[in-house]
Design an enzyme around this catalytic site. Sequence first.
Site, PDB file in Angstrom:
ATOM      1  N   ARG A   1      -1.586  -6.527  -8.307  1.00 42.66           N
ATOM      2  CA  ARG A   1      -0.459  -7.424  -8.008  1.00 42.66           C
ATOM      3  C   ARG A   1      -0.350  -8.575  -8.980  1.00 42.66           C
ATOM      4  O   ARG A   1       0.740  -9.065  -9.256  1.00 42.66           O
ATOM      5  CB  ARG A   1      -0.626  -8.007  -6.592  1.00 42.66           C
ATOM      6  CG  ARG A   1      -0.332  -7.036  -5.506  1.00 42.66           C
ATOM      7  CD  ARG A   1      -0.845  -7.538  -4.179  1.00 42.66           C
ATOM      8  NE  ARG A   1      -2.299  -7.507  -4.140  1.00 42.66           N
ATOM      9  CZ  ARG A   1      -3.023  -7.729  -3.067  1.00 42.66           C
ATOM     10  NH1 ARG A   1      -2.430  -8.041  -1.943  1.00 42.66           N
ATOM     11  NH2 ARG A   1      -4.330  -7.653  -3.099  1.00 42.66           N
TER      12      ARG A   1
ATOM     13  N   SER B   1      -2.234  -7.816   3.161  1.00 37.29           N
ATOM     14  CA  SER B   1      -2.607  -7.658   4.575  1.00 37.29           C
ATOM     15  C   SER B   1      -2.956  -9.011   5.175  1.00 37.29           C
ATOM     16  O   SER B   1      -2.664  -9.274   6.345  1.00 37.29           O
ATOM     17  CB  SER B   1      -3.806  -6.717   4.712  1.00 37.29           C
ATOM     18  OG  SER B   1      -3.475  -5.423   4.295  1.00 37.29           O
TER      19      SER B   1
ATOM     20  N   HIS C   1       0.839  -1.201   0.000  1.00 37.55           N
ATOM     21  CA  HIS C   1       0.000   0.000   0.000  1.00 37.55           C
ATOM     22  C   HIS C   1       0.877   1.255   0.000  1.00 37.55           C
ATOM     23  O   HIS C   1       0.586   2.219  -0.710  1.00 37.55           O
ATOM     24  CB  HIS C   1      -0.883   0.046   1.256  1.00 37.55           C
ATOM     25  CG  HIS C   1      -1.864  -1.075   1.395  1.00 37.55           C
ATOM     26  ND1 HIS C   1      -1.945  -1.841   2.528  1.00 37.55           N
ATOM     27  CD2 HIS C   1      -2.813  -1.567   0.551  1.00 37.55           C
ATOM     28  CE1 HIS C   1      -2.920  -2.734   2.388  1.00 37.55           C
ATOM     29  NE2 HIS C   1      -3.446  -2.607   1.196  1.00 37.55           N
TER      30      HIS C   1
ATOM     31  N   LYS D   1     -17.618  -7.566   7.950  1.00 40.59           N
ATOM     32  CA  LYS D   1     -16.244  -8.058   7.916  1.00 40.59           C
ATOM     33  C   LYS D   1     -15.633  -8.016   9.314  1.00 40.59           C
ATOM     34  O   LYS D   1     -15.900  -7.091  10.081  1.00 40.59           O
ATOM     35  CB  LYS D   1     -15.403  -7.148   6.992  1.00 40.59           C
ATOM     36  CG  LYS D   1     -14.840  -7.879   5.766  1.00 40.59           C
ATOM     37  CD  LYS D   1     -14.151  -6.890   4.861  1.00 40.59           C
ATOM     38  CE  LYS D   1     -13.066  -7.519   4.043  1.00 40.59           C
ATOM     39  NZ  LYS D   1     -12.480  -6.588   3.081  1.00 40.59           N
TER      40      LYS D   1
END
Length: 152
Positions: A90, A127, A17, A41
């Site tokens: 990515r 993460s 990030h 979440k």
Amino acid sequence: MRKAIFPGSFDPITNGHFDIIKRGISLFDEVIVAIGVNAEKKYMFTLEDRKRFIEDTFKDEPKVRVITYTGLTIDLCKKEKAQFILRGLRNPADFEFEKAIAHTNRRLSKIETVFLLTAANTSYISSSIVRDVLRNGGDASPFVPDSVVCKI
Ligand code: ADP
């Protein structure tokens, strides 16, 4: 003024990030890092911690602002008068996922999504892997900014 929203969970912010935000600064007048709040979440870090990690990391960078939000990212863009959404890519899985969201956002608004290809040395960092390392007592410091390391 060219403003971009960089939305995400940032649970926690990683060096991946960090790379995208740093490079975003050179493209936009302001990069607003927007931490999405999703009631369904479960997060490892509290919203306050996630926000503070990013604020501490960019405390000397006036072009970065950190906010939290609920709802659609395009609605946030309108509220903040941001013309762009910034996202990092990515791998092919990121691309497929992001493509559908970007098309949807373009169908619903005039907001353009700008993709930056991840730096080679941070492309494997996520993460979720950082959280796994932490849960199992490992050293996450190679993957996250110092502001996160200080807290864990
Ligand atoms: P989300 O829950 O929206 O996926 P994340 O916090 O995981 O939120 O990611 C936010 C953004 O950062 C996404 O665009 C994601 O592709 C990007 N990102 C995550 N990790 C990296 C990395 N290692 N390199 C580049 N971009 C990344």
